[in-house]
Design a protein around this motif. Structure first.
Motif, PDB file in Angstrom:
ATOM      1  N   MET A 103       0.845  -1.186   0.000  1.00  0.00           N
ATOM      2  CA  MET A 103       0.000   0.000   0.000  1.00  0.00           C
ATOM      3  C   MET A 103       0.885   1.242   0.000  1.00  0.00           C
ATOM      4  O   MET A 103       1.922   1.281   0.642  1.00  0.00           O
ATOM      5  CB  MET A 103      -0.909   0.012   1.217  1.00  0.00           C
ATOM      6  CG  MET A 103      -1.755   1.263   1.278  1.00  0.00           C
ATOM      7  SD  MET A 103      -2.831   1.394   2.702  1.00  0.00           S
ATOM      8  CE  MET A 103      -3.607  -0.180   2.726  1.00  0.00           C
ATOM      9  N   LEU A 104       0.448   2.241  -0.718  1.00  0.00           N
ATOM     10  CA  LEU A 104       1.148   3.517  -0.806  1.00  0.00           C
ATOM     11  C   LEU A 104       0.257   4.599  -0.202  1.00  0.00           C
ATOM     12  O   LEU A 104      -0.946   4.621  -0.465  1.00  0.00           O
ATOM     13  CB  LEU A 104       1.427   3.826  -2.274  1.00  0.00           C
ATOM     14  CG  LEU A 104       2.119   5.145  -2.583  1.00  0.00           C
ATOM     15  CD1 LEU A 104       3.100   4.945  -3.719  1.00  0.00           C
ATOM     16  CD2 LEU A 104       1.124   6.211  -2.956  1.00  0.00           C
ATOM     17  N   VAL A 146      -3.808  26.604   4.160  1.00  0.00           N
ATOM     18  CA  VAL A 146      -3.055  25.385   3.874  1.00  0.00           C
ATOM     19  C   VAL A 146      -3.929  24.163   4.133  1.00  0.00           C
ATOM     20  O   VAL A 146      -4.530  24.023   5.198  1.00  0.00           O
ATOM     21  CB  VAL A 146      -1.765  25.321   4.722  1.00  0.00           C
ATOM     22  CG1 VAL A 146      -1.045  23.993   4.523  1.00  0.00           C
ATOM     23  CG2 VAL A 146      -0.841  26.486   4.370  1.00  0.00           C
ATOM     24  N   PHE A 147      -3.964  23.274   3.138  1.00  0.00           N
ATOM     25  CA  PHE A 147      -4.720  22.029   3.198  1.00  0.00           C
ATOM     26  C   PHE A 147      -3.790  20.864   2.867  1.00  0.00           C
ATOM     27  O   PHE A 147      -2.760  21.048   2.220  1.00  0.00           O
ATOM     28  CB  PHE A 147      -5.866  22.048   2.175  1.00  0.00           C
ATOM     29  CG  PHE A 147      -6.947  23.026   2.505  1.00  0.00           C
ATOM     30  CD1 PHE A 147      -8.140  22.597   3.078  1.00  0.00           C
ATOM     31  CD2 PHE A 147      -6.792  24.385   2.242  1.00  0.00           C
ATOM     32  CE1 PHE A 147      -9.150  23.497   3.385  1.00  0.00           C
ATOM     33  CE2 PHE A 147      -7.785  25.286   2.551  1.00  0.00           C
ATOM     34  CZ  PHE A 147      -8.968  24.841   3.123  1.00  0.00           C
ATOM     35  N   PHE A 148      -4.198  19.687   3.308  1.00  0.00           N
ATOM     36  CA  PHE A 148      -3.482  18.461   2.983  1.00  0.00           C
ATOM     37  C   PHE A 148      -4.494  17.421   2.532  1.00  0.00           C
ATOM     38  O   PHE A 148      -5.549  17.274   3.154  1.00  0.00           O
ATOM     39  CB  PHE A 148      -2.752  17.899   4.213  1.00  0.00           C
ATOM     40  CG  PHE A 148      -1.682  18.801   4.741  1.00  0.00           C
ATOM     41  CD1 PHE A 148      -0.364  18.652   4.339  1.00  0.00           C
ATOM     42  CD2 PHE A 148      -1.992  19.807   5.641  1.00  0.00           C
ATOM     43  CE1 PHE A 148       0.628  19.491   4.838  1.00  0.00           C
ATOM     44  CE2 PHE A 148      -1.016  20.639   6.140  1.00  0.00           C
ATOM     45  CZ  PHE A 148       0.306  20.484   5.741  1.00  0.00           C
ATOM     46  N   THR A 149      -4.186  16.719   1.455  1.00  0.00           N
ATOM     47  CA  THR A 149      -4.949  15.524   1.124  1.00  0.00           C
ATOM     48  C   THR A 149      -4.105  14.331   1.546  1.00  0.00           C
ATOM     49  O   THR A 149      -2.869  14.350   1.486  1.00  0.00           O
ATOM     50  CB  THR A 149      -5.289  15.422  -0.377  1.00  0.00           C
ATOM     51  OG1 THR A 149      -4.099  15.399  -1.148  1.00  0.00           O
ATOM     52  CG2 THR A 149      -6.186  16.576  -0.807  1.00  0.00           C
ATOM     53  N   TYR A 150      -4.804  13.314   1.993  1.00  0.00           N
ATOM     54  CA  TYR A 150      -4.180  12.104   2.509  1.00  0.00           C
ATOM     55  C   TYR A 150      -4.932  10.955   1.878  1.00  0.00           C
ATOM     56  O   TYR A 150      -6.162  10.854   2.043  1.00  0.00           O
ATOM     57  CB  TYR A 150      -4.348  12.138   4.029  1.00  0.00           C
ATOM     58  CG  TYR A 150      -3.693  11.058   4.820  1.00  0.00           C
ATOM     59  CD1 TYR A 150      -2.346  11.114   5.139  1.00  0.00           C
ATOM     60  CD2 TYR A 150      -4.433   9.980   5.295  1.00  0.00           C
ATOM     61  CE1 TYR A 150      -1.746  10.140   5.914  1.00  0.00           C
ATOM     62  CE2 TYR A 150      -3.850   8.995   6.062  1.00  0.00           C
ATOM     63  CZ  TYR A 150      -2.500   9.077   6.364  1.00  0.00           C
ATOM     64  OH  TYR A 150      -1.913   8.112   7.126  1.00  0.00           O
ATOM     65  N   GLN A 159       3.193  20.577  -2.686  1.00  0.00           N
ATOM     66  CA  GLN A 159       4.222  19.597  -2.350  1.00  0.00           C
ATOM     67  C   GLN A 159       3.537  18.257  -2.169  1.00  0.00           C
ATOM     68  O   GLN A 159       2.401  18.192  -1.665  1.00  0.00           O
ATOM     69  CB  GLN A 159       4.937  19.973  -1.060  1.00  0.00           C
ATOM     70  CG  GLN A 159       5.718  21.271  -1.158  1.00  0.00           C
ATOM     71  CD  GLN A 159       6.377  21.618   0.164  1.00  0.00           C
ATOM     72  OE1 GLN A 159       5.692  21.810   1.152  1.00  0.00           O
ATOM     73  NE2 GLN A 159       7.688  21.679   0.169  1.00  0.00           N
ATOM     74  N   ALA A 160       4.223  17.174  -2.549  1.00  0.00           N
ATOM     75  CA  ALA A 160       3.629  15.847  -2.433  1.00  0.00           C
ATOM     76  C   ALA A 160       4.676  14.839  -1.976  1.00  0.00           C
ATOM     77  O   ALA A 160       5.853  14.943  -2.336  1.00  0.00           O
ATOM     78  CB  ALA A 160       3.036  15.416  -3.770  1.00  0.00           C
ATOM     79  N   TRP A 161       4.203  13.886  -1.177  1.00  0.00           N
ATOM     80  CA  TRP A 161       5.053  12.814  -0.684  1.00  0.00           C
ATOM     81  C   TRP A 161       4.316  11.492  -0.854  1.00  0.00           C
ATOM     82  O   TRP A 161       3.121  11.401  -0.571  1.00  0.00           O
ATOM     83  CB  TRP A 161       5.362  12.997   0.804  1.00  0.00           C
ATOM     84  CG  TRP A 161       6.071  14.257   1.125  1.00  0.00           C
ATOM     85  CD1 TRP A 161       7.420  14.456   1.203  1.00  0.00           C
ATOM     86  CD2 TRP A 161       5.480  15.530   1.442  1.00  0.00           C
ATOM     87  NE1 TRP A 161       7.687  15.764   1.544  1.00  0.00           N
ATOM     88  CE2 TRP A 161       6.517  16.448   1.691  1.00  0.00           C
ATOM     89  CE3 TRP A 161       4.156  15.978   1.530  1.00  0.00           C
ATOM     90  CZ2 TRP A 161       6.285  17.769   2.034  1.00  0.00           C
ATOM     91  CZ3 TRP A 161       3.923  17.291   1.856  1.00  0.00           C
ATOM     92  CH2 TRP A 161       4.983  18.184   2.104  1.00  0.00           C
ATOM     93  N   SER A 162       5.040  10.471  -1.274  1.00  0.00           N
ATOM     94  CA  SER A 162       4.546   9.095  -1.271  1.00  0.00           C
ATOM     95  C   SER A 162       5.314   8.379  -0.175  1.00  0.00           C
ATOM     96  O   SER A 162       6.549   8.359  -0.187  1.00  0.00           O
ATOM     97  CB  SER A 162       4.791   8.424  -2.623  1.00  0.00           C
ATOM     98  OG  SER A 162       3.999   9.030  -3.622  1.00  0.00           O
TER      99      SER A 162
END
Length: 98
Positions: free
Chosen positions: A1-2, A49-53, A87-90
């Motif tokens: 899973m990522l 500022v928002f974050f999607t998860y 910005q994005a992180w996996s």
């Protein structure tokens, strides 16, 4: 899973448009093949500022979504609202306590 975490920063006056569009599109994103979870967070101290998860079965599933017409439609709309580069992180989950 990522697990995919994306930080999005908006001009204050664009937040309602972002939230309205997210409301319209969230079920489509969540129903994309391989998507197991979608959440949206807003920073407590900086409301711009928002974050999607999101959880994806595989990197291929995330890539398929990112190359889809749905993503293109969402991103074309959303990127006009930013006040900073997203910005994005996996990441991989190492520990979870509940």
């Amino acid at each position: 899973m990522l697990i995919r975490i994306v930080k999005l920063s908006f001009h204050e006056e664009n937040i309602p448009a972002f939230l309205e569009n997210f409301e319209l599109m969230k079920a489509h994103i969540r129903n994309s093949p391989g998507n197991q979870l979608l959440e949206l967070y807003q920073d407590k101290h900086n409301p711009c500022v928002f974050f999607t998860y999101s959880y994806w079965d595989s990197e291929a599933d995330l890539d398929n979504y990112r190359n889809s017409a749905l993503f293109d439609e969402i991103w074309t709309f959303t990127k006009k609202l930013f006040n900073d580069k997203p910005q994005a992180w996996s990441v991989d989950k190492l520990v979870s306590l509940q």
